[in-house]
Design a protein around this motif. Sequence first.
Motif, PDB file in Angstrom:
ATOM      1  N   LEU A  93       0.876  -1.174   0.000  1.00  0.00           N
ATOM      2  CA  LEU A  93       0.000   0.000   0.000  1.00  0.00           C
ATOM      3  C   LEU A  93       0.910   1.220   0.000  1.00  0.00           C
ATOM      4  CD1 LEU A  93      -3.297   0.666   1.825  1.00  0.00           C
ATOM      5  CD2 LEU A  93      -1.536   2.425   1.794  1.00  0.00           C
ATOM      6  N   THR A  94       0.797   2.047  -1.037  1.00  0.00           N
ATOM      7  CA  THR A  94       1.638   3.230  -1.147  1.00  0.00           C
ATOM      8  C   THR A  94       0.780   4.487  -1.111  1.00  0.00           C
ATOM      9  OG1 THR A  94       3.291   4.371  -2.510  1.00  0.00           O
ATOM     10  CG2 THR A  94       1.704   2.988  -3.674  1.00  0.00           C
ATOM     11  N   ASP A  95       1.134   5.387  -0.217  1.00  0.00           N
ATOM     12  CA  ASP A  95       0.390   6.635  -0.025  1.00  0.00           C
ATOM     13  C   ASP A  95       1.125   7.747  -0.783  1.00  0.00           C
ATOM     14  OD1 ASP A  95      -0.875   8.934   0.865  1.00  0.00           O
ATOM     15  OD2 ASP A  95      -1.000   8.277   2.947  1.00  0.00           O
ATOM     16  N   GLU A  96       0.464   8.300  -1.809  1.00  0.00           N
ATOM     17  CA  GLU A  96       1.093   9.289  -2.682  1.00  0.00           C
ATOM     18  C   GLU A  96       0.507  10.685  -2.501  1.00  0.00           C
ATOM     19  OE1 GLU A  96       0.980   7.784  -6.699  1.00  0.00           O
ATOM     20  OE2 GLU A  96       2.358   6.126  -6.240  1.00  0.00           O
ATOM     21  N   ILE A  97      -0.052  10.962  -1.327  1.00  0.00           N
ATOM     22  CA  ILE A  97      -0.769  12.207  -1.111  1.00  0.00           C
ATOM     23  C   ILE A  97       0.122  13.444  -1.256  1.00  0.00           C
ATOM     24  CG2 ILE A  97      -0.434  12.285   1.392  1.00  0.00           C
ATOM     25  CD1 ILE A  97      -3.798  13.024  -0.254  1.00  0.00           C
ATOM     26  N   TYR A  98       1.433  13.287  -1.037  1.00  0.00           N
ATOM     27  CA  TYR A  98       2.351  14.433  -1.129  1.00  0.00           C
ATOM     28  C   TYR A  98       3.167  14.410  -2.427  1.00  0.00           C
ATOM     29  CZ  TYR A  98       1.265  15.150   3.802  1.00  0.00           C
ATOM     30  OH  TYR A  98       0.612  15.382   4.989  1.00  0.00           O
ATOM     31  N   GLU A  99       2.662  13.773  -3.463  1.00  0.00           N
ATOM     32  CA  GLU A  99       3.430  13.554  -4.688  1.00  0.00           C
ATOM     33  C   GLU A  99       3.985  14.843  -5.301  1.00  0.00           C
ATOM     34  OE1 GLU A  99       1.023  12.081  -7.937  1.00  0.00           O
ATOM     35  OE2 GLU A  99      -0.748  13.145  -7.203  1.00  0.00           O
ATOM     36  N   HIS A 100       3.263  15.946  -5.196  1.00  0.00           N
ATOM     37  CA  HIS A 100       3.694  17.188  -5.833  1.00  0.00           C
ATOM     38  C   HIS A 100       4.557  18.061  -4.934  1.00  0.00           C
ATOM     39  CE1 HIS A 100       1.556  16.684  -9.574  1.00  0.00           C
ATOM     40  NE2 HIS A 100       0.446  16.373  -8.914  1.00  0.00           N
ATOM     41  N   LEU A 101       4.704  17.675  -3.683  1.00  0.00           N
ATOM     42  CA  LEU A 101       5.460  18.505  -2.745  1.00  0.00           C
ATOM     43  C   LEU A 101       6.831  17.895  -2.489  1.00  0.00           C
ATOM     44  CD1 LEU A 101       2.600  19.490  -0.271  1.00  0.00           C
ATOM     45  CD2 LEU A 101       3.555  20.818  -2.166  1.00  0.00           C
ATOM     46  N   VAL A 102       7.730  18.068  -3.460  1.00  0.00           N
ATOM     47  CA  VAL A 102       9.118  17.644  -3.343  1.00  0.00           C
ATOM     48  C   VAL A 102      10.002  18.831  -3.701  1.00  0.00           C
ATOM     49  CG1 VAL A 102       8.728  15.187  -3.738  1.00  0.00           C
ATOM     50  CG2 VAL A 102       9.054  16.714  -5.684  1.00  0.00           C
ATOM     51  N   TYR A 103      11.200  18.872  -3.098  1.00  0.00           N
ATOM     52  CA  TYR A 103      12.039  20.065  -3.189  1.00  0.00           C
ATOM     53  C   TYR A 103      13.467  19.704  -3.593  1.00  0.00           C
ATOM     54  CZ  TYR A 103       8.156  21.217  -0.091  1.00  0.00           C
ATOM     55  OH  TYR A 103       6.913  21.343   0.453  1.00  0.00           O
ATOM     56  N   GLY A 104      14.175  20.721  -4.092  1.00  0.00           N
ATOM     57  CA  GLY A 104      15.575  20.534  -4.447  1.00  0.00           C
ATOM     58  C   GLY A 104      15.731  19.477  -5.519  1.00  0.00           C
ATOM     59  N   ASP A 105      16.653  18.551  -5.298  1.00  0.00           N
ATOM     60  CA  ASP A 105      16.924  17.495  -6.270  1.00  0.00           C
ATOM     61  C   ASP A 105      16.052  16.263  -6.070  1.00  0.00           C
ATOM     62  OD1 ASP A 105      18.950  19.031  -7.434  1.00  0.00           O
ATOM     63  OD2 ASP A 105      20.473  18.259  -6.040  1.00  0.00           O
ATOM     64  N   ALA A 106      15.212  16.274  -5.050  1.00  0.00           N
ATOM     65  CA  ALA A 106      14.359  15.111  -4.780  1.00  0.00           C
ATOM     66  C   ALA A 106      13.336  14.936  -5.894  1.00  0.00           C
ATOM     67  CB  ALA A 106      13.649  15.267  -3.439  1.00  0.00           C
ATOM     68  N   LYS A 107      12.947  13.691  -6.109  1.00  0.00           N
ATOM     69  CA  LYS A 107      12.015  13.379  -7.189  1.00  0.00           C
ATOM     70  C   LYS A 107      10.993  12.365  -6.694  1.00  0.00           C
ATOM     71  CE  LYS A 107      11.894  11.342 -11.839  1.00  0.00           C
ATOM     72  NZ  LYS A 107      12.706  10.651 -12.886  1.00  0.00           N
ATOM     73  N   PHE A 108       9.720  12.643  -6.958  1.00  0.00           N
ATOM     74  CA  PHE A 108       8.671  11.679  -6.636  1.00  0.00           C
ATOM     75  C   PHE A 108       8.669  10.564  -7.669  1.00  0.00           C
ATOM     76  CE2 PHE A 108       4.421  10.206  -7.845  1.00  0.00           C
ATOM     77  CZ  PHE A 108       4.089   9.503  -6.700  1.00  0.00           C
ATOM     78  N   THR A 109       8.574   9.336  -7.201  1.00  0.00           N
ATOM     79  CA  THR A 109       8.438   8.190  -8.102  1.00  0.00           C
ATOM     80  C   THR A 109       7.333   7.286  -7.582  1.00  0.00           C
ATOM     81  OG1 THR A 109      10.218   7.086  -6.862  1.00  0.00           O
ATOM     82  CG2 THR A 109      10.830   8.164  -8.926  1.00  0.00           C
ATOM     83  N   SER A 110       6.546   6.753  -8.495  1.00  0.00           N
ATOM     84  CA  SER A 110       5.420   5.894  -8.129  1.00  0.00           C
ATOM     85  C   SER A 110       5.859   4.438  -8.194  1.00  0.00           C
ATOM     86  CB  SER A 110       4.245   6.133  -9.081  1.00  0.00           C
ATOM     87  OG  SER A 110       3.117   5.375  -8.687  1.00  0.00           O
ATOM     88  N   LEU A 111       5.663   3.706  -7.113  1.00  0.00           N
ATOM     89  CA  LEU A 111       6.185   2.348  -6.996  1.00  0.00           C
ATOM     90  C   LEU A 111       5.698   1.399  -8.094  1.00  0.00           C
ATOM     91  CD1 LEU A 111       8.266   1.425  -4.982  1.00  0.00           C
ATOM     92  CD2 LEU A 111       6.448   0.433  -3.600  1.00  0.00           C
ATOM     93  N   PRO A 112       4.399   1.384  -8.443  1.00  0.00           N
ATOM     94  CA  PRO A 112       3.982   0.451  -9.490  1.00  0.00           C
ATOM     95  C   PRO A 112       4.517   0.814 -10.875  1.00  0.00           C
ATOM     96  CG  PRO A 112       2.145   1.837  -8.808  1.00  0.00           C
ATOM     97  CD  PRO A 112       3.256   2.081  -7.834  1.00  0.00           C
TER      98      PRO A 112
END
Length: 415
Positions: free
Chosen positions: A217-236
């Motif tokens: 179970l992956t919670d992606e509620i903060y997907e758009h709130l990333v900063y600097g060099d960090a990157k959101f990635t979706s597990l599936p």
Amino acid sequence: MSAAAPTPDPSVRPADRRVSARVGAIAESATLAVDAKAKALKAAGRPVIGFGAGEPDFPTPEYIVQAAVEACTDPKNHRYTPAGGLPELKQAIADKTLRDSGYRVEPAQVLVTNGGKQAIYEAFAAILDEGDEVIVPAPYWTTYPESIRLAGGVPVDVVADETTGYKVTVEQLEAARTENTKVVLFVSPSNPTGSVYTEDEARAIGQWAAEHGLWVLTDEIYEHLVYGDAKFTSLPVLVPELAEKCIVVNGVAKTYAMTGWRVGWVIGPKDVVKAAQNLQSHATSNVNNVAQRAALAAVTGDLSAVEEMKTAFDRRRRTIVRMLNEIPGFVCPEPEGAFYAYPSVKGVLGKEIRGKRPRTSAELAEVILDEVEVAVVPGEAFGTPGYLRLSYALGDDDLVEGVSRIQKLLAEATD
């Protein structure tokens, strides 16, 4: 390992039990409790500054509000609609998921829920049987273990600390896995720590879960709130072989400043989504139609308003981390996502502060509220005593004033 849901005392007649053992064991949401106390003190005229609630201080964007206004006047929104969500909203969520994370799903894989909390509970309820274990990386959001227990499962904590940026490893997860393990929880960006797993770290966890046939179970509620060099990635997306055993929960609350509108969703295999929908059909039926129309406007609109909010959060993030790390005894890694700072305060515990000697982070939070009227959430709420969570989703001036009060108070700390 956290305790399983309690069983009723067999020596007590069922008719004499006033509250069920399972529901009676659920703790109040600590974050909401802190926020409620801060608001009550404010209403009484106290100059309280609250870092408790994970709630953007921005208003919902006007185009979303206007969509709701128009929806109120349309009689079709005055009636029951499908329990699983408005068909057009389910399609829009599927389209938005492909746009934002590259994950292609069908509307039949989407269930619209009354906020993210209902999504989480219904997802766990749909796949857990009594005694099934769920690996829960800690620090965790306070609702996860309670939802697991309510669904009959057993949360198993795997703890990470500030030395690893609050991220767990595959080795830690494997050490916690037993023959009863069914699910692993994965949250990135994280509440309460703001940690963001790299693509390689997330892929390794996903591949480990797939190798052992576990659900995720992956919670992606903060997907758009990333900063600097960090990157959101979706597990599936990173690990496609997970798709048939992966459930994604998300919602409009954080991204669009819509916490009060209560619209979330579950994305998963069709049979699981159908089971969760059946549950929802008896629990709440359809989500409020006006809120669904507002959510439709949100997920089909552009992300310009989101970018403006993120710019402000990023500025506040850098300010709060700098100020917290100036406090002797505090250690605060820089969060890469969400809008929380999670400093270790173990270096302060046991010191004397204005005649008090807090031994736990819960006691320290009480001292801070009582002495300088600043509300923070202790780490006990998130499974890791010795820490505080401060949301920086509040105005810049209040942020600086609130942390300055804590700095001045703790400058008085003595051995």
